[in-house]
Enzyme design. Structure first.
Site, mmCIF file in Angstrom:
data_model
loop_
_atom_site.group_PDB
_atom_site.id
_atom_site.type_symbol
_atom_site.label_atom_id
_atom_site.label_comp_id
_atom_site.label_asym_id
_atom_site.label_seq_id
_atom_site.Cartn_x
_atom_site.Cartn_y
_atom_site.Cartn_z
ATOM 1 N N LYS A 14 -73.572 -77.933 -72.152
ATOM 2 C CA LYS A 14 -74.440 -78.600 -71.180
ATOM 3 C C LYS A 14 -75.898 -78.173 -71.359
ATOM 4 O O LYS A 14 -76.812 -79.009 -71.360
ATOM 5 C CB LYS A 14 -73.959 -78.303 -69.767
ATOM 6 C CG LYS A 14 -74.749 -79.020 -68.666
ATOM 7 C CD LYS A 14 -75.675 -78.080 -67.971
ATOM 8 C CE LYS A 14 -76.428 -78.786 -66.842
ATOM 9 N NZ LYS A 14 -77.320 -77.873 -66.114
ATOM 10 N N ASP A 60 -72.953 -82.079 -65.945
ATOM 11 C CA ASP A 60 -72.810 -81.022 -64.943
ATOM 12 C C ASP A 60 -71.809 -81.509 -63.899
ATOM 13 O O ASP A 60 -71.111 -82.495 -64.101
ATOM 14 C CB ASP A 60 -74.166 -80.675 -64.314
ATOM 15 C CG ASP A 60 -74.732 -81.812 -63.476
ATOM 16 O OD1 ASP A 60 -74.172 -82.938 -63.517
ATOM 17 O OD2 ASP A 60 -75.722 -81.595 -62.760
#
Length: 274
Positions: free
Chosen positions: A212, A231
């Site tokens: 991420k 996320d």
């Protein structure tokens, strides 16, 4: 002062989009201040008219690429599937967002700090870091601090960074700074990498950089528009609205832009309720 007319450009939406953390609204209506690296900018907007309080050279050489001004975001918006009511609503909510071209080093440290953190706390952590290790500068009557370079940040210890509120991320910052200075990962080579997945893999060699965070750096610094950071917010959207998977083929080369529309919609728009 430079005055330009821009479509699909909103300072308010850019400021609140979760990609830059040193931009804030001032007491003046629709006026913002931004620090990027060692640069300071005052900028205001009235409708589609945007005023940049800087020199011609700085506007053309720095802020035009920074705000991705030369790109036609209307072209991206037109690509949205009209039958996708969720994404259409997200785009309508945040159609003034731009994908910023930010400094690579600054984004590496910024998104290390962002892990398991909220936007308000990220902002304060970054500001404390800049005050402690950056250079004090002045633009007119305005004093500000530059983002610390790898050399300036190399003096920081894990204990000092913890005292500044970095928590467990302090170790990542110390180790990543050492890796960059030792040449284990080259910022220059990362800038030269044409392929998103190669850059992503290289970034993940750095301490604390997972998928991420690497995607955020690829999107907001290297401008790899296919990067799609996932996320908690994005994962929930994918599970609810795209159970068969996000339509990557349709949005090839612009997936990151669609991600930002979704993120903003979840965080700020009707869905976010904040």
């Amino acid at each position: 002062m430079i005055t330009v007319e821009l479509d699909n450009f909103s300072l308010r939406e850019i400021c609140r989009s979760g990609q830059c953390f040193r931009m804030h609204e001032t007491a003046e209506n629709n006026t913002y201040e931004l620090v990027a690296g060692d640069k300071y900018l005052k900028i205001s907007q009235a409708g589609s008219i945007v005023n940049f309080y800087c020199s011609d050279v700085e506007f053309i050489c720095y802020w035009v690429p920074y705000f991705d001004i030369d790109s036609d975001y209307g072209r991206y918006i037109e690509k949205v599937n009209p039958r996708d009511t969720y994404l259409s609503a997200a785009v309508q909510c945040g159609n003034g967002i731009r994908i910023l071209r930010q400094d690579l080093w600054e984004m590496i440290i910024t998104f290390l700090i962002s892990q398991q953190n909220n936007i308000s706390r990220i902002r304060s952590c970054i500001e404390r870091l800049c005050v402690r290790y950056g250079e004090k500068l002045k633009a007119g009557d305005t004093e500000y601090y530059s983002f610390p370079t790898p050399q300036q940040l190399s003096v920081a210890t894990e204990e000092e960074l913890r005292r500044l509120g970095m928590g467990y991320r302090a170790r990542y910052i110390v180790e990543t700074t050492r890796s960059i200075l030792a040449g284990e990962v080259s910022l220059e080579k990362l800038y030269q990498m044409k392929y998103y997945r190669r850059a992503r893999k290289e970034l993940m060699k750095l301490s604390g950089v997972g998928e991420k965070v690497a995607d955020c750096i690829c999107l907001f610094a290297l401008h790899h528009m296919d990067a799609f950071p996932i996320d908690t917010h994005i994962r929930q959207v994918l599970d609810e609205h795209y159970r068969r998977g996000f339509p990557n083929r349709r949005y090839h080369g612009m997936r990151g832009i669609m991600q930002q529309y979704i993120f903003y919609y979840e965080l700020i728009g009707e869905r976010g309720k904040i």
